[in-house]
Design an enzyme around this catalytic site. Structure first.
Site, short mmCIF file in Angstrom:
data_model
loop_
_atom_site.label_atom_id
_atom_site.label_comp_id
_atom_site.label_asym_id
_atom_site.label_seq_id
_atom_site.Cartn_x
_atom_site.Cartn_y
_atom_site.Cartn_z
CB ALA A 219 32.38 16.10 26.18
CB CYS B 151 58.30 37.86 27.95
SG CYS B 151 57.22 36.46 28.25
CG ASP C 199 29.91 25.19 32.79
OD1 ASP C 199 28.77 24.71 32.57
OD2 ASP C 199 30.96 24.65 32.38
CB CYS D 166 53.76 39.83 26.88
SG CYS D 166 54.33 38.79 28.23
CB CYS E 60 56.88 36.23 24.53
SG CYS E 60 55.42 37.18 24.95
CG ASP F 52 26.15 20.28 29.24
OD1 ASP F 52 26.17 21.07 30.21
OD2 ASP F 52 27.17 20.03 28.56
N1 GUN Z 1 33.18 22.75 30.34
C1 GUN Z 1 34.00 22.03 29.54
N2 GUN Z 1 33.29 21.12 28.83
C2 GUN Z 1 32.00 21.29 29.18
C3 GUN Z 1 30.79 20.66 28.76
O1 GUN Z 1 30.76 19.75 27.92
N3 GUN Z 1 29.63 21.12 29.34
C4 GUN Z 1 29.63 22.14 30.26
N4 GUN Z 1 28.46 22.55 30.77
N5 GUN Z 1 30.76 22.73 30.67
C5 GUN Z 1 31.92 22.32 30.13
ZN ZN Z 2 55.26 36.92 27.27
#
Ligand code: GUN
Ligand code: ZN
Length: 505
Positions: free
Chosen positions: A196, A284, A93, A281, A279, A128
């Site tokens: 978002a 757990c 990101d 796993c 659970c 963005d």
């Molecule tokens: N991580 C969570 N939401 C977003 C987003 O809208 N844009 C970016 N770049 N990373 C994110």
């Molecule tokens: Zn578990």
């Protein structure tokens, strides 16, 4: 859009696909969950994410790496894969999330794309603007223009084999989401995150998540790989996949574990209040809630997750990952069998917010119908939402195209032995009428409860209406099994109705 995504199977708008990630030299099966790895705190070592949990891809944040002196040089020198100890695909990101949280970051798309290339990212992200929900339209449009410029800057950058995300924003305005989807689709970028979503996801606003996804999908190419940014709660994976999402990333497993939260497919529990783990796993199976609480009190070992002495938070994070990956496998199996909407229905019974999400998804049954296979495992009627599934709609459309004789009996019971109709068709809620010859074809092989509900009867009546509407000259009689008044209201006026209960049939 370049051609890195191949769809193998469909169910509703969900699909099993293959995302080719050339820079990593791997192909990732979707739906895929990308665990979020904080480059500063490896809650669960990336090597273990691959080996023990089956993660084929993960996501980390290039902005954090770039702004942390202690690790920046090392990552630039060794490369991201060596630094994290992960040889699958790595998405990075850009700092947009930090932009949304803190209002400002000190990097441009051009700079951060170049940095992502330099550290060896396999899928990069431009800067963005994640416009939050519920803002005014002017702001959503203004920020969308900035995002559009970021996509253009990313297209202009030197990226080589690295794939690049084209985030789709637009806040809670479906038309802006759709427009952003069309625009992103027309770029030569590769993966399409719906952005978002975190504020909506955190407050379980799943109906609006589904609206945003469907709007983005209307703009995007049907073959585009779609990522739901920030989503990874096991409760909502089936719903999001059925709406058309292919990639997920989740920090929830680690963030929630730090607050003693235990994820399940029907919500989030608090370790503090648990007496049993529901659970099996490894975590757990080997611990009780009381044991983990005791560890929480002491230090528990800590470290980077290696060795046997992991802290309670690390063990909770592992459970959270196990339950999430397990659900993802269940979702894939459901797509293969064609019962994904049945799984979503089951999940919708676990939490009212999920029921809102399912109902919103079914508002778009016509869109789901476009990709829904014509034949699959038996249709199970499991709730009155089943009456709104795309298969029901498809049958109603088909009814208006079937050839019918002049005098037609539609009946929920067996054909009477003596009659003077030209034909006797079956009636099966929620589908409605069909010629007996179709009894063994999907979806009319449906398993329906003996005690049919009003929603199924109404849907069947709509099927009768569809048939009658296309054949105004046919004399139709309907034999029904004591239908609810609202179902009989949906039967067109010209049709004679007989209550089979009263006739003793
Ligand atoms: N991580 C969570 N939401 C977003 C987003 O809208 N844009 C970016 N770049 N990373 C994110
Ligand atoms: Zn578990």
């Amino acid at each position: 859009m370049r051609d890195h995504f191949e769809i193998r199977d469909h169910d509703a708008a969900g699909r099993i696909g293959r995302l080719e990630v050339p820079r990593a030299g791997v192909t990732v099966e979707t739906p895929a969950l990308l665990p979020v790895v904080n480059p500063n705190v490896l809650t669960v070592e990336p090597r273990r994410l691959a080996e023990e949990f089956g993660a084929e891809m993960l996501i980390t944040n290039s902005y954090i790496i770039r702004s942390t002196d202690r690790i920046r040089h090392r990552v630039l020198e060794e490369g991201l894969h060596e630094f994290l100890g992960f040889d699958g695909a790595i998405m990075t990101d850009s700092g947009s999330f930090q932009l949304a949280e803190y209002g400002d970051i000190d990097v441009t798309t051009e700079e951060i794309i170049e940095f992502q290339r330099a550290i060896g990212s396999d899928v990069a992200t431009p800067v963005d603007v994640p416009t939050p929900p519920d803002v005014d339209r002017e702001r959503a449009e203004r920020e969308l223009a900035t995002t559009r410029q970021a996509l253009a800057d990313a297209e202009a950058a030197e990226t080589g084999e690295m794939l690049v995300n084209a985030p789709v924003q637009g806040s809670t305005f479906p038309d802006l989401r759709e427009e952003a989807g069309s625009h992103a689709s027309a770029t030569d970028l590769d993966v399409f995150p719906v952005g978002a979503m975190v504020p909506l996801l955190n407050s379980y606003r799943y109906a609006e998540v589904v609206e945003a996804v469907r709007a983005a999908k209307r703009g995007l190419d049907p073959d585009a790989p779609v990522h739901l940014f920030g989503a990874g709660h096991p409760m909502m994976l089936a719903l999001a996949v059925a709406a058309g999402c292919d990639l997920f990333d989740s920090a929830a497993y680690a963030l929630m574990a730090r607050d003693g939260r235990y994820l399940t497919v029907s919500g989030t529990e608090h370790l503090e209040e648990m007496e049993y783990f529901p659970c099996s796993c490894p975590v757990c199976a080997e611990h009780t809630p009381a044991e983990l609480r005791e560890m929480e009190g002491s230090d528990g070992g800590g470290g980077n997750g290696a060795g046997a002495d992991r802290s309670a938070a690390e063990l909770l994070a592992e459970h959270n990952l196990h339950v999430t990956f397990e659900e993802l496998r269940r979702v894939k199996a459901a797509i293969r069998s064609g019962n994904l909407l049945q799984l979503v229905d089951r999940r919708a019974r676990g939490h009212p917010a999920m029921l809102d999400g399912l109902r919103t998804l079914l508002d778009h049954a016509d869109e789901l119908e476009e990709t829904d296979p014509v034949s699959k495992d038996a249709f199970f009627y499991t709730s009155h939402e089943s009456a709104r599934r795309p298969e029901v709609r498809r049958h109603h459309d088909r009814l208006s195209r079937l050839a019918v004789p002049d005098r037609l009996l539609l009946t929920e019971s067996d054909a009477p032995s003596n009659h003077d109709y030209d034909a006797v068709w079956r009636v099966k809620p929620p589908f409605g009428p069909f010629p007996r010859a179709l009894s063994e074809t999907y979806p009319l092989t449906a398993e329906v409860p003996e005690r049919v509900d009003g929603a199924a009867q109404v849907a069947a009546a709509e099927g009768v209406a569809s048939l009658a509407g296309a054949n105004p000259d046919t004399a139709i009689t309907l034999g029904h099994d004591d239908w609810a008044p609202r179902a009989l209201d949906a039967v067109p006026d010209g049709i004679e109705t007989e209550n089979l209960r009263h006739l003793g049939r």
